[in-house]
Design an enzyme around this catalytic site. Structure first.
Site, PDB file in Angstrom:
ATOM      1  N   ARG A  70       0.807  -1.206   0.000  1.00 52.39           N
ATOM      2  CA  ARG A  70       0.000   0.000   0.000  1.00 52.39           C
ATOM      3  C   ARG A  70       0.846   1.264   0.000  1.00 52.39           C
ATOM      4  NH1 ARG A  70      -4.616  -0.509   3.133  1.00 52.39           N
ATOM      5  NH2 ARG A  70      -3.343  -0.794   4.962  1.00 52.39           N
ATOM      6  N   TYR A  71       1.962   1.210   0.722  1.00 54.80           N
ATOM      7  CA  TYR A  71       2.827   2.376   0.819  1.00 54.80           C
ATOM      8  C   TYR A  71       3.966   2.239  -0.191  1.00 54.80           C
ATOM      9  CZ  TYR A  71       0.461   3.047   5.332  1.00 54.80           C
ATOM     10  OH  TYR A  71      -0.454   3.216   6.315  1.00 54.80           O
ATOM     11  N   ARG A  84       7.387   0.074   1.282  1.00 53.12           N
ATOM     12  CA  ARG A  84       7.352  -1.035   2.223  1.00 53.12           C
ATOM     13  C   ARG A  84       6.118  -1.897   2.009  1.00 53.12           C
ATOM     14  NH1 ARG A  84       5.890   3.726   4.052  1.00 53.12           N
ATOM     15  NH2 ARG A  84       4.520   4.076   5.835  1.00 53.12           N
ATOM     16  N   CYS A 135      -2.377 -17.913  14.912  1.00 57.25           N
ATOM     17  CA  CYS A 135      -1.832 -17.165  16.042  1.00 57.25           C
ATOM     18  C   CYS A 135      -1.829 -18.065  17.260  1.00 57.25           C
ATOM     19  CB  CYS A 135      -2.690 -15.944  16.332  1.00 57.25           C
ATOM     20  SG  CYS A 135      -2.839 -14.839  14.924  1.00 57.25           S
ATOM     21  N   CYS A 194      -7.412 -12.744  19.117  1.00 60.20           N
ATOM     22  CA  CYS A 194      -7.938 -11.504  19.678  1.00 60.20           C
ATOM     23  C   CYS A 194      -9.303 -11.270  19.045  1.00 60.20           C
ATOM     24  CB  CYS A 194      -7.014 -10.343  19.336  1.00 60.20           C
ATOM     25  SG  CYS A 194      -5.277 -10.717  19.656  1.00 60.20           S
ATOM     26  N   CYS A 252      -9.611  -8.768  16.135  1.00 61.51           N
ATOM     27  CA  CYS A 252      -8.509  -8.816  15.156  1.00 61.51           C
ATOM     28  C   CYS A 252      -8.899  -8.155  13.849  1.00 61.51           C
ATOM     29  CB  CYS A 252      -8.106 -10.249  14.878  1.00 61.51           C
ATOM     30  SG  CYS A 252      -6.842 -10.351  13.585  1.00 61.51           S
ATOM     31  N   ARG A 257      -7.700  -8.723  11.090  1.00 65.25           N
ATOM     32  CA  ARG A 257      -7.736  -9.725  10.007  1.00 65.25           C
ATOM     33  C   ARG A 257      -8.582 -10.916  10.397  1.00 65.25           C
ATOM     34  NH1 ARG A 257      -2.141  -8.445   9.905  1.00 65.25           N
ATOM     35  NH2 ARG A 257      -2.280  -6.430   8.882  1.00 65.25           N
ATOM     36  N   ASP A 262     -10.294  -0.763  14.091  1.00 64.35           N
ATOM     37  CA  ASP A 262     -10.838  -0.813  12.737  1.00 64.35           C
ATOM     38  C   ASP A 262     -12.309  -1.216  12.780  1.00 64.35           C
ATOM     39  OD1 ASP A 262      -8.410  -0.136  11.545  1.00 64.35           O
ATOM     40  OD2 ASP A 262      -7.683  -2.195  11.740  1.00 64.35           O
ATOM     41  N   ASP A 302      -6.505   3.799  10.917  1.00 66.72           N
ATOM     42  CA  ASP A 302      -6.237   3.218   9.608  1.00 66.72           C
ATOM     43  C   ASP A 302      -7.477   3.545   8.786  1.00 66.72           C
ATOM     44  OD1 ASP A 302      -4.905   1.773   7.619  1.00 66.72           O
ATOM     45  OD2 ASP A 302      -4.190   0.307   9.081  1.00 66.72           O
ATOM     46  N   LYS A 321      -2.537   4.541   7.447  1.00 71.72           N
ATOM     47  CA  LYS A 321      -2.586   5.074   8.806  1.00 71.72           C
ATOM     48  C   LYS A 321      -2.523   6.601   8.790  1.00 71.72           C
ATOM     49  CE  LYS A 321      -0.107   1.031  10.543  1.00 71.72           C
ATOM     50  NZ  LYS A 321       0.164   0.389   9.240  1.00 71.72           N
TER      51      LYS A 321
END
Ligand SMILES: *Cc1c(COP(=O)(O)O)cnc(C)c1O
Ligand code: SF4
Length: 398
Positions: free
Chosen positions: A121-122, A125, A134, A138, A141, A143, A302, A339, A346
């Protein structure tokens, strides 16, 4: 059973509910993963669940799975239904309530994937999603559409295609490994990825985003750290939300990483009933600094489906930053970010310290609420030519 007299100290809660466990096994990360709490029966052995939690656990199997390592499970205060640890990992029925503004992929990652699993996206990077698993899950999350493997959508990362893309894209100088959690791979598998990335000359900077040091500190072995230090500069972003998560074992794991030259940052998510409070965040950032971790980002949550019950308002995030900046060590103040929904990346959000700004002056407010004036070069020139009347001079007053 473990009690929580003071979240400001570094305590061990082991072995907690696993009293009969051989300490060797307890300290083995494979044992921790195998013995995760993943179903209602195991949960109800130790906790009295609310109706909302019970229903949430039963339904979580079709969305985001439940899994809690014994290490992390011991941090749940069984007598506190609002325990900040509990809210992060025990599903609730509210997760099945979708609000109209919520999305499966709120940060627009899927539409920025040139190859499966690689988000570019950037300009310079990339985010490389190397796995969908994981140590624990969470509930908020970002994702959750793909992690844990329980939902309909799956992460089909293609590591080879990602390496080829990175070899061709010489503008990429920074690769962030995330997922899921890259530290769930064996040392050998992780090393294959890191060494392949290091063979690409234009990749300068590697980082790993992980919650393993918090969920599974047993994973931070000497051999892992020795492997990682061959691939410097390699930084790590951990994910701690509440001071209770920084136990003695977690602190030791973080210190081990730091001793092997891995600079550590922390990313917290602003969570209602967990850390939407200046005092809690102040304690958290102080403990992080003692573990040699620099608070990096505080994320506005998010717009994930079924997460409204955990979302705090942006104004609360701003209040937290206002309560930290100037009041405590600057290294302890994270950048609050949103975000941007839909894939804008961000965006930093700050309290209003600039009250007014024009070509000649900037009027600013300090952490105590006092206002000051800073002359811009245009005004500096004018003052040099014709000193202002005393009454019109710069004021450092309220
Ligand atoms: C957060 C993020 C990064 C890293 O951003 P930094 O501000 O450099 O930490 C890179 N790519 C994507 C897609 C991200 O979401
Ligand atoms: S550890 Fe990270 S990727 Fe895994 S469930 Fe938690 S927030 Fe999601």
């Amino acid at each position: 059973m473990a009690s929580f007299p003071d979240p400001k100290t570094f305590q061990s809660h082991a072995p907690g509910y696993w009293q009969d466990q051989d300490p060797k096994k307890w300290n083995d990360w494979g044992w921790q993963l195998k013995n995760r709490v993943t179903n209602l029966r195991q949960l109800e052995e130790h906790l009295t669940l609310s109706e909302e939690e019970r229903a949430g656990v039963l339904l979580s199997g079709n969305k985001l799975a439940m899994a809690i390592t014994p290490h992390f499970f011991n941090l749940i205060d069984p007598t506190d239904p609002d325990c900040p640890i509990r809210r992060q990992v025990i599903p609730r029925i509210e997760e099945t309530w979708d609000e109209p503004y919520e999305m499966a992929d709120p940060c627009g990652e899927d539409s920025h994937m040139p190859v499966p699993g690689l988000v570019h996206r950037y300009p310079d990077r990339v985010l490389f999603l190397v796995t969908d698993r994981c140590a624990s899950y969470c509930r908020y999350c970002t994702r959750s559409r793909v992690v844990s493997g329980a939902g309909e959508q799956h992460l089909e990362s293609d590591h080879e295609a990602a390496f080829r893309y990175l070899e061709e894209h010489t503008e990429v100088r920074d690769v962030l490994l995330s997922g899921g959690d890259p530290l769930l791979f064996s040392d050998a598998k992780l090393e294959r990825i890191l060494s392949r990335l290091r063979s690409i000359p234009h990749i300068e900077f590697l980082r790993i985003g992980t919650r393993v040091p918090v969920f599974l500190p047993q994973r931070i072995t000497d051999s892992l750290c020795q492997m990682l230090q061959k691939y410097h500069p390699l930084w790590m972003s951990v994910h701690v939300n509440h001071p209770k998560e920084l136990t003695l074992e977690v602190k030791e794991g973080l210190e081990r990483l730091a001793n092997h030259g891995v600079p550590l940052g922390n990313q917290s998510v602003l969570l209602r009933g967990v850390n939407d409070d200046v005092e809690v965040m102040r304690t958290l950032v102080h403990k992080l600094l003692m573990c040699r971790v620099r608070p990096y980002y505080l994320y506005q949550m998010d717009l994930i489906r079924g997460s409204a019950h955990l979302r705090a308002p942006v104004s609360q995030g701003i209040e937290i930053i206002r309560g930290l900046r100037g009041h405590t060590t600057g290294y302890g103040v994270p950048q609050f970010v949103i975000d941007a929904p839909g894939g804008g990346g961000k965006v930093p959000i700050n309290p209003d310290y600039v009250l007014q700004r024009n070509d000649e002056r900037v009027i600013i407010r300090n952490y105590e609420g006092k206002t000051f004036e800073y002359p811009e070069p245009a005004l500096q020139e004018r003052i040099k030519e014709a000193p202002l009347e005393p009454a019109a001079q710069l004021c450092g007053c309220d």
